[in-house]
Scaffold this motif. Structure first.
Motif, PDB file in Angstrom:
ATOM      1  N   TYR A 181       4.385  11.843  11.923  1.00 26.97           N
ATOM      2  CA  TYR A 181       4.194  11.274  10.585  1.00 26.97           C
ATOM      3  C   TYR A 181       5.001   9.997  10.450  1.00 26.97           C
ATOM      4  O   TYR A 181       6.083   9.857  11.033  1.00 26.97           O
ATOM      5  CB  TYR A 181       4.620  12.280   9.515  1.00 26.97           C
ATOM      6  CG  TYR A 181       3.744  13.511   9.453  1.00 26.97           C
ATOM      7  CD1 TYR A 181       2.536  13.491   8.756  1.00 26.97           C
ATOM      8  CD2 TYR A 181       4.124  14.680  10.103  1.00 26.97           C
ATOM      9  CE1 TYR A 181       1.725  14.610   8.710  1.00 26.97           C
ATOM     10  CE2 TYR A 181       3.315  15.817  10.063  1.00 26.97           C
ATOM     11  CZ  TYR A 181       2.113  15.773   9.365  1.00 26.97           C
ATOM     12  OH  TYR A 181       1.304  16.887   9.321  1.00 26.97           O
ATOM     13  N   MET A 182       4.461   9.085   9.660  1.00 24.40           N
ATOM     14  CA  MET A 182       5.116   7.804   9.412  1.00 24.40           C
ATOM     15  C   MET A 182       5.111   7.499   7.920  1.00 24.40           C
ATOM     16  O   MET A 182       4.050   7.463   7.292  1.00 24.40           O
ATOM     17  CB  MET A 182       4.407   6.670  10.154  1.00 24.40           C
ATOM     18  CG  MET A 182       4.973   5.273   9.852  1.00 24.40           C
ATOM     19  SD  MET A 182       3.902   3.937  10.446  1.00 24.40           S
ATOM     20  CE  MET A 182       4.079   4.117  12.220  1.00 24.40           C
ATOM     21  N   LEU A 183       6.277   7.284   7.355  1.00 23.82           N
ATOM     22  CA  LEU A 183       6.411   6.797   5.980  1.00 23.82           C
ATOM     23  C   LEU A 183       6.394   5.280   5.972  1.00 23.82           C
ATOM     24  O   LEU A 183       6.955   4.628   6.867  1.00 23.82           O
ATOM     25  CB  LEU A 183       7.739   7.248   5.384  1.00 23.82           C
ATOM     26  CG  LEU A 183       7.846   8.584   4.654  1.00 23.82           C
ATOM     27  CD1 LEU A 183       9.302   8.809   4.265  1.00 23.82           C
ATOM     28  CD2 LEU A 183       6.961   8.620   3.423  1.00 23.82           C
ATOM     29  N   GLN A 184       5.776   4.693   4.946  1.00 21.73           N
ATOM     30  CA  GLN A 184       5.865   3.257   4.697  1.00 21.73           C
ATOM     31  C   GLN A 184       6.072   3.049   3.197  1.00 21.73           C
ATOM     32  O   GLN A 184       5.387   3.677   2.378  1.00 21.73           O
ATOM     33  CB  GLN A 184       4.582   2.547   5.127  1.00 21.73           C
ATOM     34  CG  GLN A 184       4.277   2.654   6.604  1.00 21.73           C
ATOM     35  CD  GLN A 184       4.448   1.329   7.332  1.00 21.73           C
ATOM     36  OE1 GLN A 184       5.320   0.544   6.980  1.00 21.73           O
ATOM     37  NE2 GLN A 184       3.618   1.085   8.320  1.00 21.73           N
ATOM     38  N   GLY A 185       6.990   2.172   2.835  1.00 18.39           N
ATOM     39  CA  GLY A 185       7.167   1.815   1.441  1.00 18.39           C
ATOM     40  C   GLY A 185       6.070   0.882   0.982  1.00 18.39           C
ATOM     41  O   GLY A 185       5.548   0.091   1.768  1.00 18.39           O
ATOM     42  N   ALA A 186       5.705   0.945  -0.319  1.00 12.25           N
ATOM     43  CA  ALA A 186       4.558   0.166  -0.784  1.00 12.25           C
ATOM     44  C   ALA A 186       4.690  -0.221  -2.247  1.00 12.25           C
ATOM     45  O   ALA A 186       5.436   0.388  -3.012  1.00 12.25           O
ATOM     46  CB  ALA A 186       3.265   0.951  -0.572  1.00 12.25           C
ATOM     47  N   ARG A 187       3.896  -1.228  -2.597  1.00  7.22           N
ATOM     48  CA  ARG A 187       3.746  -1.707  -3.968  1.00  7.22           C
ATOM     49  C   ARG A 187       2.264  -1.798  -4.278  1.00  7.22           C
ATOM     50  O   ARG A 187       1.509  -2.474  -3.563  1.00  7.22           O
ATOM     51  CB  ARG A 187       4.409  -3.074  -4.127  1.00  7.22           C
ATOM     52  CG  ARG A 187       4.253  -3.728  -5.495  1.00  7.22           C
ATOM     53  CD  ARG A 187       4.989  -5.048  -5.542  1.00  7.22           C
ATOM     54  NE  ARG A 187       4.913  -5.701  -6.855  1.00  7.22           N
ATOM     55  CZ  ARG A 187       5.599  -6.791  -7.189  1.00  7.22           C
ATOM     56  NH1 ARG A 187       6.418  -7.360  -6.301  1.00  7.22           N
ATOM     57  NH2 ARG A 187       5.481  -7.315  -8.399  1.00  7.22           N
ATOM     58  N   THR A 188       1.812  -1.136  -5.320  1.00  2.93           N
ATOM     59  CA  THR A 188       0.397  -1.173  -5.659  1.00  2.93           C
ATOM     60  C   THR A 188       0.058  -2.456  -6.419  1.00  2.93           C
ATOM     61  O   THR A 188       0.941  -3.173  -6.896  1.00  2.93           O
ATOM     62  CB  THR A 188      -0.009   0.031  -6.528  1.00  2.93           C
ATOM     63  OG1 THR A 188       0.543  -0.137  -7.839  1.00  2.93           O
ATOM     64  CG2 THR A 188       0.486   1.344  -5.931  1.00  2.93           C
ATOM     65  N   LYS A 189      -1.236  -2.709  -6.565  1.00  3.61           N
ATOM     66  CA  LYS A 189      -1.677  -3.875  -7.332  1.00  3.61           C
ATOM     67  C   LYS A 189      -1.391  -3.711  -8.821  1.00  3.61           C
ATOM     68  O   LYS A 189      -1.435  -4.695  -9.566  1.00  3.61           O
ATOM     69  CB  LYS A 189      -3.164  -4.125  -7.082  1.00  3.61           C
ATOM     70  CG  LYS A 189      -3.439  -4.600  -5.659  1.00  3.61           C
ATOM     71  CD  LYS A 189      -4.922  -4.829  -5.406  1.00  3.61           C
ATOM     72  CE  LYS A 189      -5.138  -5.316  -3.976  1.00  3.61           C
ATOM     73  NZ  LYS A 189      -6.583  -5.507  -3.653  1.00  3.61           N
ATOM     74  N   ASP A 190      -1.098  -2.484  -9.233  1.00  4.22           N
ATOM     75  CA  ASP A 190      -0.666  -2.233 -10.608  1.00  4.22           C
ATOM     76  C   ASP A 190       0.853  -2.272 -10.732  1.00  4.22           C
ATOM     77  O   ASP A 190       1.405  -1.840 -11.754  1.00  4.22           O
ATOM     78  CB  ASP A 190      -1.177  -0.867 -11.083  1.00  4.22           C
ATOM     79  CG  ASP A 190      -2.690  -0.844 -11.231  1.00  4.22           C
ATOM     80  OD1 ASP A 190      -3.278  -1.902 -11.529  1.00  4.22           O
ATOM     81  OD2 ASP A 190      -3.286   0.233 -11.028  1.00  4.22           O
TER      82      ASP A 190
END
Length: 473
Positions: A181-190
């Motif tokens: 498994y791999m986690l990635q941090g993210a930012r949505t378009k909202d």
């Protein structure tokens, strides 16, 4: 090795050779850049008995710049040896910086996953968030922790969900029930922060598995995500940007903390309230790893991105920032706690011991341990400038006097509310302090720049011990 790599190697060697040799405020316990800028810890691991700490590194400018990975190794996490630069930004998919990532160990091989950053600033639609950037997931491997394979591009932004901005980064990999498994941090378009979980059967080909998110929006970006179990407790960690409101107004510009996970993080789960790893001024982007003897060890960046409130005197000497001292994460009475790694006990020399009150000006690198505090009466003053005090159900660290702002460089007050104080550990280096309260339930970290050494401790009924720390670096 391509021509760009060779050029970067030469320029880095020149920068490190010509770097300012002023030793003022250089740390002895904490990892620092040889010259220039350091930020996130990366690729933390123990591999074939050797500890590895990679770090975000910009050797050409103490204020930052294009990032590469510097590399330290150690046999005990106390004495470290600089091994040079491991990863340069030398490919089209990482040309604007080798950003944060992790190490995964399996089958006698080290796997380093990281984000290759690309900024297309010459494009008319470049806006930093939704256009004109790339966040690429990249892999390199090593059989010995010193020699590394060619880079392999694993995923691009087009491989991530379409509702996300171009901010997807900081892979953290683990294995569970035969699946990777791999986690990635993210930012949505909202503008909502979350983390993605990818899965793989071979460590190369990855597919979206699930997401980690809160019911209500919680910040706009989750950086440097981490997931682990310690003493049977599931912990999801993230450095969150964009928290607003009364609860955060006296905190740092960005926060680093964790949620306790109840359930299956890949399926049905709930998250606890968010709790900070550290309540001080200088702490961000922590990463953890498991040692070969089964401990969960965490290291953070003793700094803060995008901070306009305070700074560091060392920029005048051509370098900036350091790591926190490695901490063991453990559970006691159902509470996540932190303490300095036990290896520090091997370098402690008991220098002074008393009850109730102690004052000394002898030491610059030391640990002060205060046990059995009575009636919540505790106060410590470091170098006549930094006060650590419990009052009105609140543990406060505050800079006072502050002659010409030289000691604090703009830092003022941080605090945490707690019902009582029973014990305190103060780990002091040449230009940093880490404070562990109530067996590590609360921690405060800060850089500071004392004009002269000294500590004064008042703690009713307590046993006070000061240990000088014997380290050659």
């Amino acid at each position: 090795m391509n021509a760009l790599t060779k050029d970067l190697m030469k320029l880095t060697a020149i920068a490190e050779e010509d770097g300012n040799k002023n030793e003022c405020y250089r740390q002895r316990l904490h990892l620092m850049p040889p010259v220039g800028w350091l930020n996130d810890p990366n690729g933390l691991c123990q591999f074939k008995g050797i500890y590895h700490a990679f770090f975000q590194y910009s050797p050409f400018d103490a204020e930052g710049g294009v990032k590469m990975w510097g590399h330290y190794t150690s046999q005990d996490m106390i004495e470290w040896e600089y091994q040079g630069v491991t990863l340069y930004p030398d490919q089209p998919f990482d040309c604007s910086g080798v950003y944060s990532g992790c190490a995964f160990i399996e089958g006698g091989e080290m796997y380093l996953y990281y984000t290759g950053n690309v900024k297309l600033e010459d494009r008319e639609d470049y806006d930093y968030i939704n256009s004109g950037r790339e966040a690429n997931t990249v892999l390199v491997t090593s059989p010995d922790g010193m020699h590394f394979s060619r880079k392999k591009l694993l995923m691009r932004n087009s491989d991530y969900p379409s509702d996300l901005t171009l901010h997807v980064r900081d892979p953290k990999v683990w294995k569970e029930s035969g699946t990777y498994y791999m986690l990635q941090g993210a930012r949505t378009k909202d503008d909502a922060g979350q983390a993605l979980i990818f899965r793989s059967e071979d460590k190369i080909n990855w597919q979206l598995d699930s997401r980690v998110e809160t019911e209500e929006k919680f910040g706009y970006m989750w950086e440097c995500p981490d997931y682990f179990e310690v003493d049977g407790v599931k912990v999801f960690s993230a450095s969150v940007q964009g928290l607003e409101g009364e609860e955060w107004k006296d905190r740092n510009v960005y926060q680093s903390g964790y949620f306790l996970v109840d359930g299956d993080i890949h399926g049905k789960y709930s998250l606890s309230d968010y709790r900070l790893w550290d309540y001080g001024f200088d702490y961000y982007a922590p990463q953890s790893f498991e040692t070969e003897d089964g401990r969960r060890v965490q290291i953070g960046w003793m700094g803060m991105p995008d901070c306009e409130e305070y700074s560091n005197r060392t920029t005048d000497d051509g370098w900036q920032h350091c790591f926190t001292f490695p901490r063991e994460v453990f559970v006691k009475d159902g509470i996540i706690r932190q303490r300095p790694i036990r290896e520090v006990e091997e370098i402690k020399i008991l220098s002074e011991e008393t009850e109730n009150y102690l004052e000394t000006k002898k030491y610059t690198v030391y640990e002060a341990v205060i046990f059995n505090i009575q009636k919540d009466q505790f106060r410590a003053v470091l170098s006549d400038e930094l006060v650590i005090e419990y009052k009105n159900k609140r543990l406060v660290i505050e800079f006072i006097n502050n002659r010409n702002n030289k000691v604090s460089c703009g830092r003022r007050v941080r605090y945490a509310d707690m019902n009582t104080v029973t014990d305190v550990r103060i780990l002091a280096d040449e230009s940093s302090v880490e404070v562990f309260v109530n067996d590590g339930e609360y921690v405060f970290s800060t850089r500071y720049y004392p004009e002269e050494p000294g500590i004064r401790i008042e703690a009713e009924g307590a046993l006070i011990q000061v240990y000088e720390l014997n380290i050659s670096r």
